[in-house]
Design a protein around this motif. Structure first.
Motif, short mmCIF file in Angstrom:
data_model
loop_
_atom_site.label_atom_id
_atom_site.label_comp_id
_atom_site.label_asym_id
_atom_site.label_seq_id
_atom_site.Cartn_x
_atom_site.Cartn_y
_atom_site.Cartn_z
N GLY A 3 -11.84 12.00 9.42
CA GLY A 3 -10.47 11.50 9.48
C GLY A 3 -10.41 10.01 9.22
N ALA A 4 -11.36 9.27 9.81
CA ALA A 4 -11.43 7.82 9.59
C ALA A 4 -11.82 7.51 8.15
N LEU A 5 -12.76 8.26 7.62
CA LEU A 5 -13.21 8.04 6.24
C LEU A 5 -12.06 8.18 5.24
N LEU A 6 -11.18 9.16 5.50
CA LEU A 6 -10.12 9.50 4.54
C LEU A 6 -8.76 8.90 4.89
N HIS A 7 -8.68 8.12 5.95
CA HIS A 7 -7.36 7.76 6.49
C HIS A 7 -6.52 6.90 5.55
N ASP A 8 -7.14 6.12 4.69
CA ASP A 8 -6.38 5.25 3.78
C ASP A 8 -6.47 5.70 2.33
N LEU A 9 -6.77 6.97 2.12
CA LEU A 9 -6.92 7.48 0.76
C LEU A 9 -5.66 7.21 -0.07
N GLY A 10 -4.50 7.28 0.56
CA GLY A 10 -3.23 7.09 -0.14
C GLY A 10 -3.04 5.69 -0.69
N LYS A 11 -3.87 4.75 -0.25
CA LYS A 11 -3.75 3.37 -0.77
C LYS A 11 -4.12 3.28 -2.24
N ILE A 12 -4.69 4.33 -2.78
CA ILE A 12 -4.99 4.34 -4.21
C ILE A 12 -3.71 4.21 -5.04
N ALA A 13 -2.58 4.59 -4.43
CA ALA A 13 -1.30 4.52 -5.14
C ALA A 13 -0.56 3.21 -4.89
N ILE A 14 -1.11 2.36 -4.03
CA ILE A 14 -0.44 1.10 -3.70
C ILE A 14 -0.93 0.00 -4.65
N PRO A 15 -0.03 -0.73 -5.29
CA PRO A 15 -0.44 -1.79 -6.22
C PRO A 15 -1.33 -2.83 -5.52
N VAL A 16 -2.31 -3.33 -6.25
CA VAL A 16 -3.19 -4.35 -5.71
C VAL A 16 -2.40 -5.59 -5.32
N SER A 17 -1.31 -5.86 -6.02
CA SER A 17 -0.48 -7.03 -5.70
C SER A 17 0.05 -6.97 -4.27
N ILE A 18 0.26 -5.75 -3.77
CA ILE A 18 0.70 -5.59 -2.37
C ILE A 18 -0.51 -5.58 -1.44
N LEU A 19 -1.56 -4.86 -1.81
CA LEU A 19 -2.76 -4.83 -0.98
C LEU A 19 -3.34 -6.23 -0.79
N GLU A 20 -3.22 -7.07 -1.82
CA GLU A 20 -3.83 -8.39 -1.81
C GLU A 20 -2.81 -9.51 -1.56
N SER A 21 -1.61 -9.15 -1.17
CA SER A 21 -0.57 -10.16 -0.97
C SER A 21 -1.02 -11.21 0.03
N THR A 22 -0.80 -12.48 -0.31
CA THR A 22 -1.24 -13.58 0.55
C THR A 22 -0.16 -14.00 1.55
N GLY A 23 1.01 -13.43 1.44
CA GLY A 23 2.10 -13.78 2.36
C GLY A 23 2.65 -12.55 3.06
#
Length: 423
Positions: free
Chosen positions: A257-277
């Motif tokens: 469950g922990a291994l797979l918990h953020d699998l959906g982040k593959i659909a999130i743009p890097v600009s949001i994942l890496e947002s500095t603000g």
């Protein structure tokens, strides 16, 4: 009971990578199928023979031959990567498969699948024949399916034994005559055949786990700041689970469950994942969607107890969490533990928008959440009592992953420079 069936390993890969770019995933499946049918023909009608495990491994390699593309954000066109500049994704695919998959010894097949046949004499590989088959299968789908690639109608006449192996083309034509490959691609039967092949071979739990780890970490490698997050969540969850005296079955479910918990982040743009603000309300809405996307990917392909642990890591005991707003009585102990582990990982880890927090600040925040009835007080108390040893154990494991990440980055730079000799 198995966490995931052998045939569903491909299904979870297909669903996950298809979210980013269905066209690239379809290309991988079709290439893998053509590759498989050519090898099946050889197995039956020539002196070339593959074991059942080899057939499965090579088919999976064919399906995943472009996995290096998923390191790129905002993929628009297969042709830009496949024909104009194929080395970066070939090298990343090779490195992912070499270091993160159960097929590390065969990953070289992916590295050279875009190398022109008349330059194969420049490489040393025991997989040259297999590389020829994969290269031909890749080009055949480009010709038959990806029309915008604009291969000339006489491509397979003009470039025989130049761009591709003529012997491999002959094998394709014989396999086509025997198995009606193109007809099965049109009517969709190829997917059924792939499922039958993968279902025939009972993967070991280690084999399946390595595939899932490869998938998770290949997603995380899109962003340097998230590359450790999944590892940390798994590590913290397992340590807290042992302290809570979970059963063996609960520990297994918690791990996956922990291994797979953020699998959906593959659909999130890097600009949001890496947002500095601070994320805007709209950006936060997009970020929160990763939980529902994870649920869509895992539903029906993993054990339900694993699914529920994975998709409830942002739920709060007072009902203020997401994505379902569940309350304490609706959340099992493993589900409450992963929520604590995920918060600990976020606070302890360095992110694009913050430095790593120190021990006092982390415990202050987590005790505050526990006192407000948002997360499990007993789990937080256990964390506080064992904080130093938990962090020490995680740091030891983290060094291995950081080392692997740096090794992949270093080898990528060295290899892409060396492979310029083929341009």
């Amino acid at each position: 009971m198995s966490i995931i069936s052998s045939k569903d390993v491909n299904e979870i890969i297909r669903k996950t990578l298809g979210i980013i770019n269905q066209k690239i995933m379809n290309h991988g499946e079709i290439t893998g199928y053509i590759f498989y049918k050519m090898m099946e023909y050889e197995n039956t009608y020539t002196d070339q023979h593959y074991t059942e495990q080899e057939l499965v491994d090579y088919t999976m390699l064919g399906i995943l031959h472009d996995i290096g593309l998923y390191k790129a954000d905002n993929i628009q066109s297969v042709s830009d990567f496949e024909t104009k500049n194929p080395w970066p994704h070939s090298v990343y695919g090779f490195l992912f498969l070499k270091y993160l998959s159960p097929m590390e010894d065969k990953a070289e097949v992916v590295l050279y699948h875009h190398l022109d046949y008349n330059r194969h004499n420049l490489i040393q590989s025991r997989y040259k024949h297999t590389i020829e088959l994969l290269s031909l299968a890749d080009k055949m789908d480009t010709f038959l399916h990806l029309k915008e690639e604009n291969l000339a109608p006489d491509y397979f006449v003009k470039y025989r034994d130049i761009k591709f192996s003529g012997a491999a083309l002959d094998i394709f034509h014989r396999a086509q005559e025997r198995y009606e490959i193109t007809e099965n691609l049109v009517n969709g039967k190829y997917r059924e055949e792939l499922q039958v092949l993968l279902a025939k071979r009972a993967f070991s739990e280690k084999y399946k786990r390595r595939f899932l780890e490869m998938l998770v970490y290949s997603i995380d490698f899109r962003s340097e700041h998230t590359v450790i997050h999944t590892l940390a969540t798994v590590n913290f969850a397992e340590q807290l689970g042992r302290l809570a005296r979970l059963s063996g079955r609960e520990m297994r479910d918690l791990h996956y469950g922990a291994l797979l918990h953020d699998l959906g982040k593959i659909a999130i743009p890097v600009s949001i994942l890496e947002s500095t603000g601070r994320l805007s309300d709209e950006e936060m809405k997009v970020m929160k969607a990763h939980v529902r996307i994870t649920e869509m990917i895992l539903e029906g392909v993993v054990d339900d107890s694993v699914l529920q642990i994975a998709v409830r890591h942002h739920e709060k005991l007072d009902g203020t969490g997401y994505h379902k707003g569940l309350k304490a009585e609706e959340l099992t102990l493993p589900q409450q533990i992963i929520a604590v582990a995920d918060i600990l990982s976020a606070l302890y880890g360095k992110r694009s928008y913050k430095a790593a927090f120190d021990k006092e600040k982390i415990l202050d925040i987590m005790n505050g959440d526990a006192d407000q009835g948002k997360i499990n007080k007993n789990v937080v108390t256990s964390l506080e009592r064992n904080y130093d040893s938990i962090i020490k154990k995680f740091e030891r494991q983290k060094e291995d992953t950081i080392g692997l990440y740096l090794k992949i980055k270093e080898q990528y730079a060295v290899m892409t420079e060396r492979l310029k000799m083929f341009d």
